[in-house]
Motif scaffolding. Sequence first.
Motif, PDB file in Angstrom:
ATOM      1  N   MET A   1       0.849  -1.195   0.000  1.00 21.02           N
ATOM      2  CA  MET A   1       0.000   0.000   0.000  1.00 21.02           C
ATOM      3  C   MET A   1       0.882   1.241   0.000  1.00 21.02           C
ATOM      4  N   GLU A   2       0.567   2.200  -0.855  1.00 21.83           N
ATOM      5  CA  GLU A   2       1.355   3.420  -0.977  1.00 21.83           C
ATOM      6  C   GLU A   2       1.108   4.330   0.225  1.00 21.83           C
ATOM      7  N   ILE A   3       2.191   4.838   0.805  1.00 22.08           N
ATOM      8  CA  ILE A   3       2.101   5.694   1.970  1.00 22.08           C
ATOM      9  C   ILE A   3       2.362   7.142   1.559  1.00 22.08           C
ATOM     10  N   ASN A   4       1.590   8.052   2.084  1.00 21.42           N
ATOM     11  CA  ASN A   4       1.765   9.468   1.803  1.00 21.42           C
ATOM     12  C   ASN A   4       3.191   9.891   2.120  1.00 21.42           C
ATOM     13  N   ALA A 180      -5.763   0.318  20.882  1.00 14.84           N
ATOM     14  CA  ALA A 180      -4.537  -0.334  20.412  1.00 14.84           C
ATOM     15  C   ALA A 180      -4.832  -1.699  19.798  1.00 14.84           C
ATOM     16  N   LEU A 181      -5.789  -2.441  20.383  1.00 16.38           N
ATOM     17  CA  LEU A 181      -6.147  -3.764  19.874  1.00 16.38           C
ATOM     18  C   LEU A 181      -6.736  -3.679  18.473  1.00 16.38           C
ATOM     19  N   ILE A 182      -7.625  -2.718  18.264  1.00 19.87           N
ATOM     20  CA  ILE A 182      -8.223  -2.545  16.922  1.00 19.87           C
ATOM     21  C   ILE A 182      -7.150  -2.173  15.913  1.00 19.87           C
ATOM     22  N   ALA A 183      -6.261  -1.244  16.277  1.00 16.84           N
ATOM     23  CA  ALA A 183      -5.217  -0.797  15.350  1.00 16.84           C
ATOM     24  C   ALA A 183      -4.273  -1.939  14.989  1.00 16.84           C
ATOM     25  N   SER A 185      -4.899  -5.152  15.091  1.00 15.97           N
ATOM     26  CA  SER A 185      -5.624  -6.134  14.279  1.00 15.97           C
ATOM     27  C   SER A 185      -5.700  -5.685  12.823  1.00 15.97           C
ATOM     28  N   VAL A 186      -5.968  -4.385  12.613  1.00 25.30           N
ATOM     29  CA  VAL A 186      -6.024  -3.855  11.244  1.00 25.30           C
ATOM     30  C   VAL A 186      -4.670  -3.965  10.574  1.00 25.30           C
ATOM     31  N   GLN A 187      -3.602  -3.608  11.311  1.00 26.44           N
ATOM     32  CA  GLN A 187      -2.267  -3.661  10.714  1.00 26.44           C
ATOM     33  C   GLN A 187      -1.845  -5.097  10.422  1.00 26.44           C
ATOM     34  N   THR A 188      -2.328  -6.051  11.241  1.00 24.63           N
ATOM     35  CA  THR A 188      -2.008  -7.465  10.991  1.00 24.63           C
ATOM     36  C   THR A 188      -2.670  -7.948   9.700  1.00 24.63           C
ATOM     37  N   LEU A 189      -3.914  -7.503   9.460  1.00 23.40           N
ATOM     38  CA  LEU A 189      -4.674  -7.966   8.300  1.00 23.40           C
ATOM     39  C   LEU A 189      -4.380  -7.173   7.038  1.00 23.40           C
ATOM     40  N   VAL A 190      -4.073  -5.876   7.200  1.00 20.73           N
ATOM     41  CA  VAL A 190      -3.845  -5.015   6.029  1.00 20.73           C
ATOM     42  C   VAL A 190      -2.371  -4.662   5.982  1.00 20.73           C
ATOM     43  N   TYR A 191      -1.636  -5.346   5.160  1.00 21.65           N
ATOM     44  CA  TYR A 191      -0.187  -5.154   5.075  1.00 21.65           C
ATOM     45  C   TYR A 191       0.134  -3.794   4.441  1.00 21.65           C
ATOM     46  N   PHE A 193      -0.306  -0.745   5.825  1.00 21.63           N
ATOM     47  CA  PHE A 193      -0.991   0.416   6.382  1.00 21.63           C
ATOM     48  C   PHE A 193      -0.604   0.564   7.857  1.00 21.63           C
ATOM     49  N   PRO A 194       0.054   1.666   8.241  1.00 19.49           N
ATOM     50  CA  PRO A 194       0.596   1.807   9.606  1.00 19.49           C
ATOM     51  C   PRO A 194      -0.468   2.223  10.621  1.00 19.49           C
TER      52      PRO A 194
END
Length: 427
Positions: A1-4, A180-183, A185-191, A193-194
């Motif tokens: 994923m492209e980062i700004n 922190a748990l939601i963040a 989990s998202v970072q684990t699933l969506v490679y 995205f920080p």
Amino acid sequence: MEINPYYSSFEFWEGIFLLLSALILFLSGEKGSCGRSAAWPVLASGVMLFADSFAYGFRGADGAPAYVILRVSNFIAMLASCWIAGLFFLFLYRFLPEKRRVKYMEWWRPAVLLVCGIDTIMLIVSQFTGILYYIDEDNLYHRGNFMGLAMVLQILLLVSYLGLSVREKIAFPAMITGGALIALSVQTLVYGFPALNIVCGILGIVLFVWAMVQEKKKSEGKAAQIIEKEETIGEMQTRIALSQIKPHFLYNTLNSIYVLCGRDVNEARNAVTLLSDYLRGNMSSIDSRLPIPFSKEIEMVENYLAIEKIRFPEELNYTIVTPVTKFSVPALTIQPLVENAVRHGIKPMDSGGIITITTRETEQAYIVSIMDNGVGFDPENMDPQEGNTDHIGIRNVRERLKRLSGGELIIRSEPGHGTEAVLRIPK
């Protein structure tokens, strides 16, 4: 994923802010305080973001310096991220019930050290094997096969924190842990995205603000306790001062009546009546914690002087001119000064003397003057530390006048020319 492209700048300044925040919390908080316990996860978050800003900035860059900077900064950022959740337990621990803290520490500390230790070991091994991440020949970052395991271990740790917070009904740690748990989990699933970095930065700021508010409340609470203790001490000092003065006055009065009993029974009876009126009408005022009306204080003085006048009809004369009476004074502030004027100013004189009590007012204060034309004394030779009850009485009057009315006592005297005690009470 492209980062700004501006993201690395955002991480850099947010990391700087959190590092400074951690420093402030360390310096402002006492050992074991909210500030100190919050400082550790804030510090780890600041280190992670600061280091990761360099990792993002140098990804894909050419040259040996970029290669070294990327690897060092990426390692530091990953190491800090391994321990943020572990250090957060120090903060969560402060919210746990004291009766169960030891029990919780026995179970959670080994679990925290185990999870953070495993992730740290895998991170070190990854520098040689790439099991968590690796950097290719183009200086680009890639996840390794065990990165998912490392993140799942951190997720399990956060889930246990969340369950503990909910069980003990502690809302603030539950909110931080849930975010922190939601963040994570998202970072684990969506490679790529920080999410964790962004949320950690926000939560670090929230922790800092919360801790500073708690430290402020704690400081205000301590200030209130100090004020309360000072007021209590002041009240005790006032009561001690009164306890020293009241027996002194009563002793002198009873001594005067004793002398009159052997000389003139009728005058002694009159003196007893005056003393009875004094005690009946004014003892409640003496025990008052607050200043009393000047009219009540001067009534006590008149009774005392009337008793002394019976005993020394020729030697003692007095004049009371008080056109200004609508103000208050601490109980037994004028009485001891009049006693001193009688005992040390007038009685030593063979020809006797006169005591004059007057009041006046200025724009700023009420002025009470107790003047005698007695023997006087040299103020410079009066030792304030001397164990003399008269000196103690004057010191008590001065202290209570300052404490209860914000006033001051000024004593002027000259040998052979009498003494004047002036009370100045601000309006």
